[in-house]
Structure formats: C-alpha cells, structure tokens
Design a protein around this motif. Sequence first.
Motif, short mmCIF file in Angstrom:
data_model
loop_
_atom_site.label_atom_id
_atom_site.label_comp_id
_atom_site.label_asym_id
_atom_site.label_seq_id
_atom_site.Cartn_x
_atom_site.Cartn_y
_atom_site.Cartn_z
N ILE B 159 18.70 71.67 -22.91
CA ILE B 159 18.20 72.43 -24.05
C ILE B 159 17.43 73.66 -23.58
CG2 ILE B 159 16.19 70.86 -24.24
CD1 ILE B 159 17.77 72.66 -27.21
N TYR B 160 16.71 73.51 -22.49
CA TYR B 160 15.93 74.64 -22.01
C TYR B 160 16.85 75.76 -21.52
CZ TYR B 160 11.44 76.62 -20.51
OH TYR B 160 10.31 77.39 -20.39
N TYR B 161 17.88 75.35 -20.80
CA TYR B 161 18.88 76.31 -20.33
C TYR B 161 19.51 77.03 -21.52
CZ TYR B 161 22.55 78.31 -17.40
OH TYR B 161 23.37 79.19 -16.73
N HIS B 162 19.84 76.26 -22.50
CA HIS B 162 20.47 76.77 -23.71
C HIS B 162 19.59 77.81 -24.40
CE1 HIS B 162 22.72 76.64 -27.49
NE2 HIS B 162 21.56 76.52 -28.10
N VAL B 163 18.29 77.53 -24.47
CA VAL B 163 17.39 78.45 -25.16
C VAL B 163 17.20 79.74 -24.35
CG1 VAL B 163 15.02 78.77 -25.97
CG2 VAL B 163 16.23 76.66 -26.49
N ILE B 164 17.09 79.60 -23.03
CA ILE B 164 16.99 80.81 -22.19
C ILE B 164 18.21 81.69 -22.45
CG2 ILE B 164 17.02 81.68 -19.81
CD1 ILE B 164 15.58 79.11 -18.97
N ASP B 165 19.35 81.06 -22.46
CA ASP B 165 20.60 81.78 -22.69
C ASP B 165 20.59 82.49 -24.05
OD1 ASP B 165 23.26 82.37 -21.70
OD2 ASP B 165 23.98 81.15 -23.39
N HIS B 166 20.13 81.80 -25.03
CA HIS B 166 20.02 82.33 -26.39
C HIS B 166 19.13 83.57 -26.41
CE1 HIS B 166 19.67 82.12 -30.79
NE2 HIS B 166 18.37 82.30 -30.62
N LEU B 167 17.99 83.47 -25.76
CA LEU B 167 17.06 84.60 -25.72
C LEU B 167 17.69 85.77 -24.98
CD1 LEU B 167 13.71 82.71 -24.93
CD2 LEU B 167 14.40 83.70 -27.12
N TYR B 168 18.32 85.45 -23.87
CA TYR B 168 18.96 86.47 -23.03
C TYR B 168 20.00 87.25 -23.85
CZ TYR B 168 21.71 88.33 -19.10
OH TYR B 168 22.38 89.15 -18.23
N LYS B 169 20.79 86.50 -24.58
CA LYS B 169 21.84 87.13 -25.40
C LYS B 169 21.25 87.96 -26.53
CE LYS B 169 25.66 84.09 -24.28
NZ LYS B 169 25.99 82.67 -24.35
N ASN B 170 20.01 87.67 -26.88
CA ASN B 170 19.34 88.47 -27.91
C ASN B 170 18.52 89.60 -27.30
OD1 ASN B 170 19.54 87.38 -30.91
ND2 ASN B 170 19.74 85.65 -29.50
N GLY B 171 18.82 89.88 -26.05
CA GLY B 171 18.22 91.07 -25.44
C GLY B 171 16.98 90.83 -24.62
N HIS B 172 16.56 89.60 -24.47
CA HIS B 172 15.37 89.33 -23.66
C HIS B 172 15.76 89.12 -22.20
CE1 HIS B 172 12.70 88.98 -27.15
NE2 HIS B 172 13.72 88.40 -27.75
N LYS B 173 15.54 90.15 -21.41
CA LYS B 173 15.89 90.05 -19.98
C LYS B 173 14.69 89.55 -19.18
CE LYS B 173 19.84 91.94 -20.90
NZ LYS B 173 21.03 91.13 -21.09
N ARG B 188 9.75 70.01 -13.94
CA ARG B 188 10.67 70.33 -12.85
C ARG B 188 12.08 70.58 -13.39
NH1 ARG B 188 7.57 66.00 -10.65
NH2 ARG B 188 9.34 64.57 -10.72
N ALA B 189 12.47 69.84 -14.41
CA ALA B 189 13.78 70.07 -15.03
C ALA B 189 13.85 71.47 -15.63
CB ALA B 189 14.04 69.01 -16.11
N ARG B 190 12.76 71.89 -16.25
CA ARG B 190 12.73 73.24 -16.83
C ARG B 190 12.86 74.30 -15.74
NH1 ARG B 190 9.03 73.73 -22.14
NH2 ARG B 190 9.83 71.93 -23.23
N ILE B 191 12.19 74.05 -14.64
CA ILE B 191 12.26 75.02 -13.55
C ILE B 191 13.67 75.11 -12.98
CG2 ILE B 191 11.50 75.45 -11.18
CD1 ILE B 191 8.75 74.59 -12.05
N ARG B 192 14.31 73.97 -12.89
CA ARG B 192 15.71 74.00 -12.43
C ARG B 192 16.57 74.82 -13.39
NH1 ARG B 192 17.51 69.06 -12.94
NH2 ARG B 192 15.51 67.98 -12.80
N ALA B 193 16.32 74.63 -14.67
CA ALA B 193 17.08 75.39 -15.67
C ALA B 193 16.83 76.89 -15.48
CB ALA B 193 16.70 74.94 -17.08
N ASN B 198 18.87 82.03 -13.58
CA ASN B 198 18.59 83.24 -12.81
C ASN B 198 19.67 83.52 -11.77
OD1 ASN B 198 16.73 85.15 -13.13
ND2 ASN B 198 15.18 84.26 -11.81
N THR B 199 20.13 82.46 -11.15
CA THR B 199 21.17 82.61 -10.14
C THR B 199 22.43 83.22 -10.75
OG1 THR B 199 20.28 80.64 -9.08
CG2 THR B 199 22.46 81.35 -8.36
N SER B 200 22.78 82.74 -11.93
CA SER B 200 24.01 83.26 -12.54
C SER B 200 23.78 84.54 -13.36
CB SER B 200 24.67 82.19 -13.40
OG SER B 200 23.73 81.62 -14.27
N HIS B 201 22.52 84.89 -13.58
CA HIS B 201 22.20 86.14 -14.29
C HIS B 201 21.15 86.91 -13.49
CE1 HIS B 201 23.71 83.30 -17.27
NE2 HIS B 201 24.11 84.33 -17.99
#
Lengths: 318, 318
Positions: B159-173, B188-193, B198-201
Amino acid sequence: MTTIYDLAKKTGISKSTISRVVSGNGYVSETKRKIILDAMHEMNYIPNQVAKNLRKKRTNTIGFLTKEYFPLVGEFLNSFTKIAAKHGYSVNVYFTQTADKELKTLRLLTTHALDAVFILTRINSWDTISSYAKFGPISTWHRVNRPNIYSNFIDHYPIYYHVIDHLYKNGHKNIGHVLSSLRNANTRARIRAIDDFNTSHPDSNQDFRLFYHTQTGTGEDAAKKWLATKNRPSSVMFYADFVAAEFISTLRKNGKKVPDDCLVVGSDNSEIAHMMNMPTIDLCFRNQAHNAFIYLYNELNPDRLPYENQNPHWVDAY
Amino acid sequence: MTTIYDLAKKTGISKSTISRVVSGNGYVSETKRKIILDAMHEMNYIPNQVAKNLRKKRTNTIGFLTKEYFPLVGEFLNSFTKIAAKHGYSVNVYFTQTADKELKTLRLLTTHALDAVFILTRINSWDTISSYAKFGPISTWHRVNRPNIYSNFIDHYPIYYHVIDHLYKNGHKNIGHVLSSLRNANTRARIRAIDDFNTSHPDSNQDFRLFYHTQTGTGEDAAKKWLATKNRPSSVMFYADFVAAEFISTLRKNGKKVPDDCLVVGSDNSEIAHMMNMPTIDLCFRNQAHNAFIYLYNELNPDRLPYENQNPHWVDAY
DNA sequence: TTGAAAGCGCTAACAC
DNA sequence: GTGTTAGCGCTTTCAA
C-alpha cells in the motif's frame, strides 16, 4: 502457580504469617520475614489477586462508564486512569450504549466486582443511577444534585457570560450557540447566561441556537444549518471542541473561511482545539477527572487525598 | 447481598442445584428450576462474579495495554471494547508508561486477574513479553513474528508503494516521509517501498525522512524540520493521522497553505483525518481490533469466532 | 436428577 | 509473634 500454601509447606511457617509479610500487616520477626522473602523470590510467588478480592470484598477496580465514544472520552480516560493507577486502582471501561447495559454495569457494584463507578455519559435517570450508590461510591463530571453522587461540576454560567461579553466587545453582535441537551444543567446555565446578556445588551442577536443529544455528526449538521441561515452569526460557540471541529471542517469543505467568515469557539481545551487553531474554553476536565477519582478514593479508604482547584478560562487560538 | 447460600436456605434446595440453574450447566427438573428462578427474582439475587472467578480461574477480563495516550488509542479501544463486551468480556485499560509497570501488568496474567492481554504499544522487548504467553494469550496489532503472540498485522509495503506511485503520478517528485521507530517492522517495510520506488524512478527525491518513537509533539517537530529545509518536499506521508494533523496545524500557524504548499497524507483513516480534510491510508485498525480480540477469544474458548477480512486502501480527502 | 463435600487462595479473628 | 481455624461465594466431582 505458587500459592501461599506452597510457601507454607516449603518454609514450615504458617499461611497466616506468610500472609502478614505479603500484605505488610501485623508483626513478623525479622528472621521469619527473611526466610519467607527468600522463599517468595525463589519460588517466584505472585499473590492471587482474585482470592484476595473475594476475601476482602474489594477489587481495587473502578468502572468508567460512557454511553458512546467521542474524542474527549480518550483524553478524560487517560487522566482518570493515570491518577487511579497511581493509587493502586485499575479502571474498567464500559461503553454502555443502552439503558439496559448501563444498568447491568451498575449492578457490578452490588457483586463487589467493581468498587466504585465514574460516569462520563449516562443513559438512565440520575434517580435510577443514584439508587446504586449504596453499593459503592459514584462520581461524575456532570452537574447533578444528588446527595449520594459526587459531582465535581463547573458552573458554566460565569465563564459563558464572560466569553459572550468578550466576543461582543470584539464586534460580534450576532452570536450563535450550539448546545448540548436541555436535560443537562449546564446547558440551562448557558442559556441563562445568553438571556441575561441579551437583556442588558438589546442590540445583540443570540437567536441561532441548536441543541443536540450526541456528538456524532453533530458538527456537520450544525454547519448545514448555519449555511442555510440568512442572517448568519459571525461567531458560534460550542459545547464541545470535537463538535466545533467538525463544524469548521464542514464550513471549509463548503468554501467558507474560518475564522474570517465565522469565528468558532469550542469548549474543553482538548487536543483537537489546538489542532484546529480555534479558541476554546478550558473547563478543566483534567482536574475534574482527578477530583472525580479523589472522591471515590476517599470514600473507599480511611485516608484523605486532597482535591485540585479548578479555574475555567478562555484559551486563545494559537 | 443475597448469596447462593441464602437461596438454598430459603428454598430448601441444595447449593449445587441452584448453581446449576444459575450457570445453566447440568440437569435440573422443571419444578425445582421454577422454584429457584422465583426465589432468585424475589430475593434479587445477583451472582458474585469474584467468587466465580476464583473458582473458575477465569475473570473474563482482558487487559488493554498502551504505553501512552494518543488519539488513536481511544478509537481503537472503542472498537476493541465493543466486540469484547459482545462476547462477555470486559476490558481493563493500562497506560503502562514504564518498562517496569508494563511487566507488572503482564504479571496479572499469572495470577488469573487477567485472562488475556492485548498490546497496542509496548515498552519491553517482544521476547520478554512473549515469555508471559504461557499464562494467557497475547495479541497485538504490531507486526511481530513470535509463535506465541498473535499479530494481526498489515504489511505496509504494497500500500505504501502504491501511494508513493499515486503521488508521483500526480506530480510529486519530492516526497517526504515521517516514520515511526525503526524497530518497528512496518517502518522497515515502508523504507523498502521507498527505496524500491526510488530505484525504478531515479528522478524522484525521497530524502526527507524523519523517525520518531512517540506521537507527542512529533508533528510540530516535523513541521519545523520541513520549514527549515531548503528543497522542501511538495508532499509528506505520515505514520499516523494525529502526527500529520499536528504537522498541518503547525504549518498553518506559520502561514503555509495545506494542501497547496504541502500535500499531507496520514495513516489510519481516523476521525481526525476527516476533521483536517486530509487524505489518509486506511490500515484497517478497526478490523485489527476485531481480529485481535477474536484471537484471544478463540484461544480462551472451545468455539471458534470468524476473523474479518482486511483491505488497506487510499482514502481521499473529502 | 440431586446433594454432600471439597476446595479455589487468601485474610482475619482468636487463642496461645 | 505465631498458628489454628473458619470462612469469602461459587463450581464440580462423586455418590446416591
């Protein structure tokens, strides 16, 4: 599980002597005390609270009753539980929900399952509730006048009058009031303050008045009523921070600006008031929690714990 | 106070038979049952819970342990207590505060003063805590991997990964993260996300990271750090709604606009998120409360209550 | 289907 | 100072 009997068998000392060192009552020679203490540690003895409760007809447990949950419940419970724990009492929380369940909880006093009861929000009449006071002390923060229920109430009249005056002097001629139920004595005190103020200040308008029995959905409802009003009050006073917060949040969703379009005043001085940057009235609920416990403690024990002073006051937004 | 003995004396029927009709176990003839029932009403008999507890070595009481108070405690407790009450259990709340007091509370399991324990926030290590599980079931909402502690955890990674992605797609770099303690598996799970995203973006910036052990004063501290940052994140994700709310409130006090200057995302989907009009992540704490109780119940009783499904999801501001 | 009896673990007169 | 004894109010074998 090690019992007092095991200890007796092991040390060859009688149960009663052991009981004396465990509970700290009565004389025990130093030599025996040492033997017993050593055995207690060695066998990892922990006294059985339930057996003690049965014997003493005391559980050192206080019931904390509230009809429903609203944010102040948590803050109040926090204050209450901490002072209780400090004096050796634990707290059982009951969300009573219905009149019937409230009665069932009160009955726990009669069976010595609860030593005393604090009531945050009630359902049954105070007459019904007070009939349980013969089984154990009852206290509340509500303004109630019964000989056998301790009420650590704050009279809202002076502070409410004072705040109205303050708003008036700051240019608010049209002040709205969102109040609790009329069966609440402090609601009536607030109305007296409003009316008295109005009498001496005929140019003020205090017609916007709403009454609610509950806190859920209330702020939103009040906001809708405010929005639907023609001659909108420039300031609205609330009976609870939480309700005020919901009011603000609903106004904002509807494009209104707070405090520019409407100055919202809460009551409680709870966390949420700071969070929403609203002025509020400190009605000393923390002290009330403290004093409500002190009363119960003093009723239950021979020693006397002192009460805290209370000083209701206006709290600026900050 | 009427006891079972009084009833026996009055009806001429033995205590054991009376016990059978009161508790509903064993056969009793209809005629005797009626006589007993009548006498019970007439004498206003209420069974003594404490005596029953001693005899059965059960109190039908569950300990609810939290280190300190924060708003979610109240909401969680509300859910937990209601489901518990529904199944005949009452809930004792303990604000443990120190490691020592937490241990003392845990020890109540050994004396049968508490049947089971739920831990919202802990102090001692899970190893220490789990050593008490042999005296009674323990559950928590934390992500902990011990055979004898039930953990109804939600994996925050997806879910955390998903939300980061959502924000990113809405222009939050540039996205900031305010996280709980690193000893927390879900932190720790959040940090992994974060790291995986970050690695892929590589064009995204997730350097603003703060860690906290507590919830009090945290949002304010985080806000000050945000204000002092040169390259401010346009969005900040939080580990708790309450902390996010305090963050917003502090930004506003400093003349910033939310969400224009900074989009704040909470976690919990609690009341306060709606109040502050912020988006949040529903991590299903209500279901967790439910399931945490169900586990304890199922360990304590022969019958099996079903668990609830959990579906963490994004919740828009509304 | 019922009753007698033995506790659950602890405390508190009371006697010595 | 210490031990004996009698419960607190209830449940649960066991035997009838």
